[in-house]
Design an enzyme around this catalytic site. Sequence first.
Site, PDB file in Angstrom:
ATOM      1  N   GLU A 187      -1.999   9.146 -11.034  1.00  0.00           N
ATOM      2  CA  GLU A 187      -3.566   8.412 -10.457  1.00  0.00           C
ATOM      3  C   GLU A 187      -3.376   7.016 -10.922  1.00  0.00           C
ATOM      4  OE1 GLU A 187      -8.185   8.384 -10.482  1.00  0.00           O
ATOM      5  OE2 GLU A 187      -7.057   9.744 -11.880  1.00  0.00           O
ATOM      6  N   VAL A 199      -0.126 -15.773  -7.267  1.00  0.00           N
ATOM      7  CA  VAL A 199       0.510 -16.427  -6.465  1.00  0.00           C
ATOM      8  C   VAL A 199       2.212 -16.430  -6.727  1.00  0.00           C
ATOM      9  CG1 VAL A 199      -1.147 -18.065  -5.269  1.00  0.00           C
ATOM     10  CG2 VAL A 199       0.151 -18.805  -7.543  1.00  0.00           C
ATOM     11  N   ILE A 232      -6.615  -2.648   0.071  1.00  0.00           N
ATOM     12  CA  ILE A 232      -5.956  -1.860   0.851  1.00  0.00           C
ATOM     13  C   ILE A 232      -4.646  -2.633   1.445  1.00  0.00           C
ATOM     14  CG2 ILE A 232      -5.965  -0.879   3.355  1.00  0.00           C
ATOM     15  CD1 ILE A 232      -8.966   0.034   2.880  1.00  0.00           C
ATOM     16  N   GLY A 233      -4.789  -3.884   1.883  1.00  0.00           N
ATOM     17  CA  GLY A 233      -3.779  -4.458   2.100  1.00  0.00           C
ATOM     18  C   GLY A 233      -2.461  -4.786   1.248  1.00  0.00           C
TER      19      GLY A 233
END
Length: 455
Positions: A187, A199, A232-233
């Site tokens: 997990e 970046v 999520i992305g």
Amino acid sequence: MVDRKRNSSVISDNEENGRVDKKTKIKDEIEGDEVERDVKNEEANGADTDDKEEVRKDNEEENAENGGGEGDDDDDDDDEAEEEKKRTTTFNFDGVTYSFKERPSVLEEKEGKIEFRVVNNDNTKESLMVLTGLKNIFQKQLPKMPREYISRLVYDRSHLSMAVVRKPLTVVGGITYRPFDNREFAEIVFCAISSTEQVRGYGAHLMNHLKDYCRATSNVKYFLTYADNYAIGYFKKQGFNKEITLDKSVWMGYIKDYEGGTLMQCSMLPPILRYLDSAKILLLQKAAIEKKIKLRSKAHVVRPGLQVFKTNKDAKLNPAKDIPGLAESGWSEEMDKLAQKPKRGPHYNFMVTLLSELTNHPSAWPFSTPVNKEEVGDYYDVIKEPMDLSTMESKLENDKYDSFDQFLYDARLIFNNCRSYNADSTTYFKNATKLEKFMNNKIKDSAEYSHFLDQ
């Protein structure tokens, strides 16, 4: 508060004559201070002017030595070119040279500027320093998570952490996770990179390191995590998805459930493939596919351009004969004519719009589908040419209407059939009249199609 007016009123005349007037004294002091300050300011300004003049002369001399300052720009360009060269990795496959750019984080790791450490709370000073750095980053990057909760899990001995450490000992980011070896999954509890370092590809490179480490040192084959809307992305890019294939009996009750989070799973690849080599592996796959395509196609062949138009702009060509490679590609004049033919008729868009509006009209419900013969036994004995809106939609999609007249004929057929079968007092009769009136108004509003109503 002291009453200044009252105090001043008790001073005797003799006292006033025997001492210096306070107002005069204060005024003289203020004027003296102002004069002194003006002198100091002038001296300071003069000093600043001299300093600025010296700096200007020094800059002019330095610029003259560097060719007017253009040398700095050239140095920057050289540095950028050198950086690009370092990031570019090349390899040879089947006689062809391929190249790809590494992430800046990969380059920094190769140069020894950063390292990836796996740490847990083993009570050693350095491990605790790394864990504390991770805790601080998680608390800053995950503000909605309770700070005490983050601290408890980061220092928990059942959890492990992989940290990105910039040498000598500056934590840039990391992942805290809990492995369940006997259940073959882990997990991911926290995952964050410092906001000033997001970046350079640290997040993706960190996840690749974690996957390779877990496969090499444990039985873990799956990752589970709860991701918020912002994460999520990122997790999708790292191979996670919302489809949980792992059986609930394996993980239910073992992982922490977060309200508002989305449970995501990552199924890891076989150990023969290293995630850290994913960029090269993908490029090799692309090269292998291109090789297969070249065996079946000549699309990769680049032919010289036609020279005839340089001398004769109005030259007429036979495409199949005069354009090299065109015939070999399978081109024919019939194909060209077919490609230029419009896929839909000129009235298609208007018919689609009109039919959609008819279908969505409140009075259209009796005409949406064909009449059920079991419910209305004699309908098809009376009506010899039935029609409904769903049949019209099917005919329109299959290009059965060559003209708007044919479309209009079917629409009117629906209304006429209804009025022929039903009495004028029925709801069906009234709905047919309402829908027909609506259709006529829509056609009338269109200047291009209004003349069809006169036919």
